[in-house]
Motif scaffolding. Sequence first.
Motif, PDB file in Angstrom:
ATOM      1  N   ALA A   1       0.833  -1.207   0.000  1.00  0.00           N
ATOM      2  CA  ALA A   1       0.000   0.000   0.000  1.00  0.00           C
ATOM      3  C   ALA A   1       0.867   1.255   0.000  1.00  0.00           C
ATOM      4  O   ALA A   1       0.553   2.243  -0.684  1.00  0.00           O
ATOM      5  N   GLU A   2       1.970   1.246   0.744  1.00  0.00           N
ATOM      6  CA  GLU A   2       2.876   2.391   0.794  1.00  0.00           C
ATOM      7  C   GLU A   2       3.506   2.651  -0.574  1.00  0.00           C
ATOM      8  O   GLU A   2       3.662   3.812  -0.992  1.00  0.00           O
ATOM      9  N   GLU A   3       3.831   1.580  -1.287  1.00  0.00           N
ATOM     10  CA  GLU A   3       4.447   1.742  -2.605  1.00  0.00           C
ATOM     11  C   GLU A   3       3.485   2.432  -3.577  1.00  0.00           C
ATOM     12  O   GLU A   3       3.858   3.374  -4.289  1.00  0.00           O
ATOM     13  N   VAL A   4       2.231   1.969  -3.601  1.00  0.00           N
ATOM     14  CA  VAL A   4       1.241   2.570  -4.500  1.00  0.00           C
ATOM     15  C   VAL A   4       0.944   4.006  -4.084  1.00  0.00           C
ATOM     16  O   VAL A   4       0.869   4.917  -4.916  1.00  0.00           O
ATOM     17  N   ALA A   5       0.755   4.227  -2.769  1.00  0.00           N
ATOM     18  CA  ALA A   5       0.400   5.559  -2.278  1.00  0.00           C
ATOM     19  C   ALA A   5       1.511   6.566  -2.560  1.00  0.00           C
ATOM     20  O   ALA A   5       1.239   7.708  -2.986  1.00  0.00           O
ATOM     21  N   LYS A   6       2.751   6.184  -2.331  1.00  0.00           N
ATOM     22  CA  LYS A   6       3.870   7.095  -2.569  1.00  0.00           C
ATOM     23  C   LYS A   6       3.977   7.480  -4.054  1.00  0.00           C
ATOM     24  O   LYS A   6       4.175   8.649  -4.404  1.00  0.00           O
ATOM     25  N   TRP A   7       3.809   6.469  -4.924  1.00  0.00           N
ATOM     26  CA  TRP A   7       3.857   6.750  -6.365  1.00  0.00           C
ATOM     27  C   TRP A   7       2.752   7.723  -6.773  1.00  0.00           C
ATOM     28  O   TRP A   7       2.989   8.690  -7.493  1.00  0.00           O
ATOM     29  N   TRP A   8       1.525   7.467  -6.293  1.00  0.00           N
ATOM     30  CA  TRP A   8       0.412   8.308  -6.721  1.00  0.00           C
ATOM     31  C   TRP A   8       0.523   9.717  -6.146  1.00  0.00           C
ATOM     32  O   TRP A   8       0.190  10.688  -6.823  1.00  0.00           O
ATOM     33  N   TRP A   9       0.970   9.857  -4.936  1.00  0.00           N
ATOM     34  CA  TRP A   9       1.045  11.191  -4.331  1.00  0.00           C
ATOM     35  C   TRP A   9       2.036  12.074  -5.094  1.00  0.00           C
ATOM     36  O   TRP A   9       1.761  13.246  -5.326  1.00  0.00           O
ATOM     37  N   GLU A  10       3.149  11.488  -5.476  1.00  0.00           N
ATOM     38  CA  GLU A  10       4.111  12.249  -6.268  1.00  0.00           C
ATOM     39  C   GLU A  10       3.554  12.577  -7.653  1.00  0.00           C
ATOM     40  O   GLU A  10       3.705  13.699  -8.155  1.00  0.00           O
ATOM     41  N   ASP A  11       2.893  11.612  -8.272  1.00  0.00           N
ATOM     42  CA  ASP A  11       2.321  11.829  -9.599  1.00  0.00           C
ATOM     43  C   ASP A  11       1.190  12.848  -9.549  1.00  0.00           C
ATOM     44  O   ASP A  11       1.056  13.699 -10.434  1.00  0.00           O
ATOM     45  N   ALA A  12       0.340  12.788  -8.500  1.00  0.00           N
ATOM     46  CA  ALA A  12      -0.795  13.703  -8.374  1.00  0.00           C
ATOM     47  C   ALA A  12      -0.315  15.136  -8.134  1.00  0.00           C
ATOM     48  O   ALA A  12      -0.854  16.086  -8.710  1.00  0.00           O
ATOM     49  N   GLU A  13       0.698  15.306  -7.281  1.00  0.00           N
ATOM     50  CA  GLU A  13       1.208  16.656  -7.040  1.00  0.00           C
ATOM     51  C   GLU A  13       1.880  17.233  -8.286  1.00  0.00           C
ATOM     52  O   GLU A  13       1.863  18.444  -8.510  1.00  0.00           O
ATOM     53  N   LYS A  14       2.404  16.355  -9.121  1.00  0.00           N
ATOM     54  CA  LYS A  14       3.049  16.814 -10.350  1.00  0.00           C
ATOM     55  C   LYS A  14       2.024  17.284 -11.381  1.00  0.00           C
ATOM     56  O   LYS A  14       2.230  18.289 -12.071  1.00  0.00           O
ATOM     57  N   HIS A  15       0.885  16.575 -11.473  1.00  0.00           N
ATOM     58  CA  HIS A  15      -0.096  16.889 -12.510  1.00  0.00           C
ATOM     59  C   HIS A  15      -1.332  17.618 -11.983  1.00  0.00           C
ATOM     60  O   HIS A  15      -2.021  18.285 -12.759  1.00  0.00           O
ATOM     61  N   LEU A  16      -1.642  17.474 -10.692  1.00  0.00           N
ATOM     62  CA  LEU A  16      -2.850  18.098 -10.148  1.00  0.00           C
ATOM     63  C   LEU A  16      -2.544  19.218  -9.161  1.00  0.00           C
ATOM     64  O   LEU A  16      -3.449  19.947  -8.768  1.00  0.00           O
ATOM     65  N   GLY A  17      -1.315  19.352  -8.740  1.00  0.00           N
ATOM     66  CA  GLY A  17      -0.953  20.392  -7.786  1.00  0.00           C
ATOM     67  C   GLY A  17      -0.930  19.875  -6.367  1.00  0.00           C
ATOM     68  O   GLY A  17      -1.217  18.713  -6.089  1.00  0.00           O
TER      69      GLY A  17
ATOM     70  N   ARG B   1      -8.391  10.504 -10.814  1.00  0.00           N
ATOM     71  CA  ARG B   1      -7.762  11.805 -10.959  1.00  0.00           C
ATOM     72  C   ARG B   1      -8.102  12.733  -9.783  1.00  0.00           C
ATOM     73  O   ARG B   1      -8.491  13.878  -9.940  1.00  0.00           O
ATOM     74  N   GLN B   2      -7.974  12.205  -8.592  1.00  0.00           N
ATOM     75  CA  GLN B   2      -8.180  12.977  -7.368  1.00  0.00           C
ATOM     76  C   GLN B   2      -7.063  12.606  -6.403  1.00  0.00           C
ATOM     77  O   GLN B   2      -6.689  11.426  -6.286  1.00  0.00           O
ATOM     78  N   HIS B   3      -6.527  13.618  -5.682  1.00  0.00           N
ATOM     79  CA  HIS B   3      -5.558  13.279  -4.648  1.00  0.00           C
ATOM     80  C   HIS B   3      -6.147  12.247  -3.688  1.00  0.00           C
ATOM     81  O   HIS B   3      -5.514  11.237  -3.386  1.00  0.00           O
ATOM     82  N   LEU B   4      -7.340  12.541  -3.218  1.00  0.00           N
ATOM     83  CA  LEU B   4      -8.048  11.670  -2.284  1.00  0.00           C
ATOM     84  C   LEU B   4      -9.457  11.450  -2.819  1.00  0.00           C
ATOM     85  O   LEU B   4     -10.354  12.245  -2.546  1.00  0.00           O
ATOM     86  N   PRO B   5      -9.698  10.393  -3.591  1.00  0.00           N
ATOM     87  CA  PRO B   5     -11.042  10.151  -4.129  1.00  0.00           C
ATOM     88  C   PRO B   5     -12.041   9.899  -2.997  1.00  0.00           C
ATOM     89  O   PRO B   5     -11.684   9.406  -1.928  1.00  0.00           O
ATOM     90  N   SER B   6     -13.276  10.241  -3.279  1.00  0.00           N
ATOM     91  CA  SER B   6     -14.328   9.900  -2.331  1.00  0.00           C
ATOM     92  C   SER B   6     -14.550   8.383  -2.376  1.00  0.00           C
ATOM     93  O   SER B   6     -14.058   7.691  -3.266  1.00  0.00           O
ATOM     94  N   ALA B   7     -15.297   7.889  -1.407  1.00  0.00           N
ATOM     95  CA  ALA B   7     -15.548   6.448  -1.361  1.00  0.00           C
ATOM     96  C   ALA B   7     -16.251   5.977  -2.627  1.00  0.00           C
ATOM     97  O   ALA B   7     -15.938   4.916  -3.180  1.00  0.00           O
TER      98      ALA B   7
END
Length: 353
Positions: free
Chosen positions: A227-243, A280-286
């Motif tokens: 879970a940490e591997e996926v979360a870390k990848w997405w957080w970096e990718d999201a901040e790069k493309h979504l702010g 395409r959300q930093h934190l998607p809703s449920a």
Amino acid sequence: MSRLSSPTAVRHNRRPRFVPIDSRTVRDTSISFRALGLLTYLLDQKEGWQVRSDQLSKGEGREGRGAVRTALRELAENGYYRLERRRLRSGKCVMGTAVSEYPVEQWIQDHKIFSTVSDPAVPVVEQEDGTFLVEYPDGTFGSDGFVPDPFDDEEPPAGSEPEPEDEPAAAEDAAAAEEPPAAPPEKKAPGPRRSRRTAAQKAADDAEKDAEKERKAEEKAALDAAAEEVAKWWWEDAEKHLGKFVGKTNGYLAMRGMVAKALQAGYTQRQCADALRSARQHLPSAQQWQRALGIASNHIIPTQPNGRVPYSDSATWGDQANASTTTPGDSPDAPSHADDDSDDAPFGVIARP
């Protein structure tokens, strides 16, 4: 235990309480209401009363003898009641029953042992102090499951002599649909109390529990790492493309928790990564997260209001300029999406002659 007013009387196993029945017994879902009602009636009887199924089945509002015996068998299986063949200090053998306000684990184990032999009655031997020990088929003796009675030192009323009982009738009517043998068991001298679990068995059980705890800890550590591997990848990718994320909560921890639950439910790392990219959300809703997982695992076909999925070069061929070349869940030897030329072919308009 309390003193018997008769050799074949009911032995009550009661705790020093001011209520007739333990409240935990009333809420015990392992017995039916029929069995609970019969147990309540038995516990309300005075010392010396005989459990006879034909008498219990008589009277207004009573059930048949078969129903009473079924309830008695149910109580016996759950440690509230049992039929006993008692060998008294005088050498005489009589039949009787025992009733408990609460389930006795010893009675449950004894029922499993003696219900498989020809004589379903539990043989008990009276000791010098008036207590009883269970005599097992292998000749050993063990506890009868009774707790000490605080009123055990009281003297019996003067002039109270045991009344003779009809032993065959007691044996027939107290049994829960089983017939005891005619001949009493051979008399044997009481031996030491039998230990129910040896030290080796206890050590083996403890080792098994420790191994199970270690296995669960390893599984949790592996799940958290994935879970940490996926979360870390997405957080970096999201901040790069979504702010930068500006939510009120700790978005990263919440998103990682959502990924961990998805992995625990059986989704792969790649499906979780694709779902995050699709939402395409930093934190998607449920709701967004569940729908994105359904699309990533091919359980849901994405649709538009007009029923069509619009064509998109980015969606079809990938964003060659900004797309990450690796996604969590990819095979280490698999080529990156940016360098995948497996579908590379000449493209153009065929000119008509």
